[in-house]
Design an enzyme around this catalytic site. Structure first.
Site, mmCIF file in Angstrom:
data_model
loop_
_atom_site.group_PDB
_atom_site.id
_atom_site.type_symbol
_atom_site.label_atom_id
_atom_site.label_comp_id
_atom_site.label_asym_id
_atom_site.label_seq_id
_atom_site.Cartn_x
_atom_site.Cartn_y
_atom_site.Cartn_z
ATOM 1 N N TYR A 106 0.937 -1.235 -0.039
ATOM 2 C CA TYR A 106 -0.036 0.004 0.019
ATOM 3 C C TYR A 106 0.816 1.359 0.080
ATOM 4 O O TYR A 106 1.771 1.514 0.969
ATOM 5 C CB TYR A 106 -0.928 -0.132 1.166
ATOM 6 C CG TYR A 106 -1.711 1.333 1.414
ATOM 7 C CD1 TYR A 106 -2.854 1.560 0.527
ATOM 8 C CD2 TYR A 106 -1.486 2.505 2.429
ATOM 9 C CE1 TYR A 106 -3.584 2.678 0.602
ATOM 10 C CE2 TYR A 106 -2.302 3.454 2.418
ATOM 11 C CZ TYR A 106 -3.447 3.719 1.592
ATOM 12 O OH TYR A 106 -3.725 4.987 1.498
ATOM 13 N N ASP B 49 -0.052 15.445 6.016
ATOM 14 C CA ASP B 49 -1.110 15.071 5.195
ATOM 15 C C ASP B 49 -2.205 15.975 5.309
ATOM 16 O O ASP B 49 -3.394 15.588 5.806
ATOM 17 C CB ASP B 49 -1.527 13.573 5.514
ATOM 18 C CG ASP B 49 -2.478 13.016 4.618
ATOM 19 O OD1 ASP B 49 -2.507 13.568 3.412
ATOM 20 O OD2 ASP B 49 -3.201 12.029 4.883
ATOM 21 N N ASP C 145 -3.269 5.378 -3.003
ATOM 22 C CA ASP C 145 -3.931 6.631 -2.303
ATOM 23 C C ASP C 145 -3.865 7.389 -3.430
ATOM 24 O O ASP C 145 -2.987 7.943 -4.065
ATOM 25 C CB ASP C 145 -3.394 7.235 -0.955
ATOM 26 C CG ASP C 145 -4.129 8.223 -0.228
ATOM 27 O OD1 ASP C 145 -5.295 8.779 -1.105
ATOM 28 O OD2 ASP C 145 -3.917 8.818 0.630
ATOM 29 N N ASP D 139 -5.976 10.277 -3.015
ATOM 30 C CA ASP D 139 -6.624 11.400 -2.422
ATOM 31 C C ASP D 139 -7.995 11.646 -2.879
ATOM 32 O O ASP D 139 -8.908 10.754 -2.887
ATOM 33 C CB ASP D 139 -5.658 12.727 -2.503
ATOM 34 C CG ASP D 139 -4.716 12.810 -1.492
ATOM 35 O OD1 ASP D 139 -4.496 11.889 -0.547
ATOM 36 O OD2 ASP D 139 -3.792 13.261 -1.672
ATOM 37 N N HIS E 38 -7.815 4.447 -4.061
ATOM 38 C CA HIS E 38 -8.906 4.909 -3.396
ATOM 39 C C HIS E 38 -9.191 6.406 -3.802
ATOM 40 O O HIS E 38 -8.146 7.155 -3.700
ATOM 41 C CB HIS E 38 -9.016 4.559 -2.124
ATOM 42 C CG HIS E 38 -7.905 4.803 -1.170
ATOM 43 N ND1 HIS E 38 -7.995 6.166 -0.768
ATOM 44 C CD2 HIS E 38 -6.932 4.372 -0.784
ATOM 45 C CE1 HIS E 38 -6.911 6.311 0.106
ATOM 46 N NE2 HIS E 38 -6.278 4.901 0.155
ATOM 47 N N GLU F 262 -11.586 9.681 -2.333
ATOM 48 C CA GLU F 262 -12.396 9.932 -1.262
ATOM 49 C C GLU F 262 -13.406 10.974 -1.532
ATOM 50 O O GLU F 262 -13.287 11.811 -2.489
ATOM 51 C CB GLU F 262 -11.452 10.359 0.119
ATOM 52 C CG GLU F 262 -10.643 11.492 -0.500
ATOM 53 C CD GLU F 262 -9.327 11.578 0.705
ATOM 54 O OE1 GLU F 262 -9.174 12.555 1.444
ATOM 55 O OE2 GLU F 262 -8.734 10.514 0.604
ATOM 56 N N CYS G 245 -5.566 14.089 6.525
ATOM 57 C CA CYS G 245 -5.726 12.728 7.041
ATOM 58 C C CYS G 245 -6.888 12.283 7.601
ATOM 59 O O CYS G 245 -7.761 12.984 8.351
ATOM 60 C CB CYS G 245 -4.618 12.445 8.091
ATOM 61 S SG CYS G 245 -4.450 10.703 8.905
ATOM 62 N N ARG H 89 -13.912 5.819 -0.989
ATOM 63 C CA ARG H 89 -13.804 6.038 0.329
ATOM 64 C C ARG H 89 -14.544 7.155 0.808
ATOM 65 O O ARG H 89 -14.624 8.129 0.001
ATOM 66 C CB ARG H 89 -12.247 6.340 0.434
ATOM 67 C CG ARG H 89 -12.090 7.138 1.921
ATOM 68 C CD ARG H 89 -10.825 7.330 2.126
ATOM 69 N NE ARG H 89 -10.318 8.449 3.088
ATOM 70 C CZ ARG H 89 -9.281 9.006 3.613
ATOM 71 N NH1 ARG H 89 -8.098 8.340 3.200
ATOM 72 N NH2 ARG H 89 -9.113 9.839 4.711
ATOM 73 N N GLU I 87 -13.902 5.285 6.229
ATOM 74 C CA GLU I 87 -12.769 5.683 6.964
ATOM 75 C C GLU I 87 -13.421 6.426 8.364
ATOM 76 O O GLU I 87 -14.483 6.958 8.414
ATOM 77 C CB GLU I 87 -11.957 6.940 6.182
ATOM 78 C CG GLU I 87 -10.904 7.527 6.898
ATOM 79 C CD GLU I 87 -9.747 6.529 7.370
ATOM 80 O OE1 GLU I 87 -9.918 5.640 8.037
ATOM 81 O OE2 GLU I 87 -8.513 6.625 7.026
ATOM 82 N N ASN J 41 -8.640 0.100 7.252
ATOM 83 C CA ASN J 41 -7.312 1.022 7.367
ATOM 84 C C ASN J 41 -7.088 1.047 8.856
ATOM 85 O O ASN J 41 -7.606 1.549 9.921
ATOM 86 C CB ASN J 41 -7.731 2.460 7.044
ATOM 87 C CG ASN J 41 -6.430 3.438 7.308
ATOM 88 O OD1 ASN J 41 -5.486 2.862 7.283
ATOM 89 N ND2 ASN J 41 -6.673 4.667 7.029
#
Length: 306
Positions: free
Chosen positions: A44, A59, A87, A89, A114, A116, A124, A161, A191, A214
């Site tokens: 990952y 982040d 990731d 974002d 992913h 989001e 984050c 996500r 998340e 996660n």
């Protein structure tokens, strides 16, 4: 397309009812090489780790698409047989930009990513004060990614996500994920869960869509091991801070030693060999393979060794 090889492999594992995909978080070539040497079946690429390692920043949405794609592609290129989940974002813009982001990840050989539902200036998922886009905007992101995947004739896995539990509640989060799956997402990622019961509930509510877990040390979600995650019904579980935390702790210790004593002493194995010396690191990164390749093709750089 050759870039879909790892994505296809990832899909095969996702379809196997007896398997769970366990991924350590890696943020650069060295941490990826270490994880590969241990024998993980997937890696990952953490966005937080990318921000910290490439920019030295937290982040907070400071990485660009090129920061993330370049890092993901480098990691994926170390071993094309091991899928890399990355990731992405928020996708870094509107639908056109998200389609471009998807194409970039595909061309770099990434197996999954992913996207989001935070605003572009995201943070984050285990920090507070997250702001979200509306459901239509989120779904348009997923739809754009799915359209780009179809256009590229790729098998890349799209993970939707949502960070909705913190501000909009659990039910809204489930609604968003279900609509995202209808729009083309393959995996659901909730998340910021705060209880084990909620961790179990989302798997039930999203079935048969596979779910992504996660595990962040010091985060808001209760930590479980991979067997417990599997028993809960998860198909992918990541430990995104594995590389970042290890590097932070080890570097802090070494720098403290150098500051206090003026040197960093060698560490030795039980056999009396230096542990973690320069050749160990170079070998991990493929020194012998590079030397042998040079010789095989007639190069002269390594005729006297290296």
């Amino acid at each position: 397309m050759s870039q879909t090889k790892s994505a296809t492999k990832l899909r095969q594992v996702l379809a196997d009812a007896d398997k769970i995909i366990v991924c350590p978080g890696v943020h650069d070539g060295l941490t990826a090489r270490v994880a590969l040497s241990i024998g993980f079946d997937a890696l990952y690429m953490t966005g937080a780790g990318t921000a910290a390692s490439r920019l030295g920043q937290p982040d907070l949405g400071l990485t660009t698409v090129d920061d993330m794609v370049t890092n993901a592609g480098m990691i994926a290129g170390l071993n094309r047989d091991v899928p890399v989940i990355a990731d992405a974002d928020t996708g870094f813009g509107g639908p056109l930009m998200i389609a471009r982001t998807t194409e970039k990840y595909i061309l770099q050989g990434v197996a999954a990513f992913h996207i989001e539902d935070q605003v572009t200036t995201k943070r984050c998922g285990h920090l507070t004060g997250k702001e979200l886009v509306d459901t239509n905007t989120f779904v348009a992101r997923i739809r754009a990614a799915a359209a780009a995947r179809a256009r590229m004739e790729s098998d890349i896995v799209i993970i939707a996500r949502t960070d909705a539990p913190q501000s909009l509640g659990y039910e809204e989060a489930v609604t968003r994920l279900k609509i995202a799956v209808q729009a083309g997402a393959d995996v659901a990622f909730l998340e910021g869960m705060r209880t084990k019961e909620q961790m179990r509930q989302i798997v039930r509510d999203m079935a048969p869509t596979p779910c992504f877990l996660n595990m962040v040390g010091g985060g808001v979600t209760p930590l479980v091991n991979s067997q417990e995650a599997k028993d809960m019904g998860y198909k992918i579980v990541i430990s995104p801070m594995a590389g970042l935390t290890s590097v932070y702790l080890a570097m802090h210790e070494s720098c403290q030693e150098l500051k206090n004593t003026g040197e960093i002493k060698d560490r030795y194995t039980e056999n009396g060999k230096v542990d973690g010396g320069v050749r160990d690191v170079f070998e991990l990164c493929g020194l012998s393979k590079c030397v042998e390749f040079g010789k095989e093709v007639g190069g002269v750089s390594f005729v006297n060794g290296a």
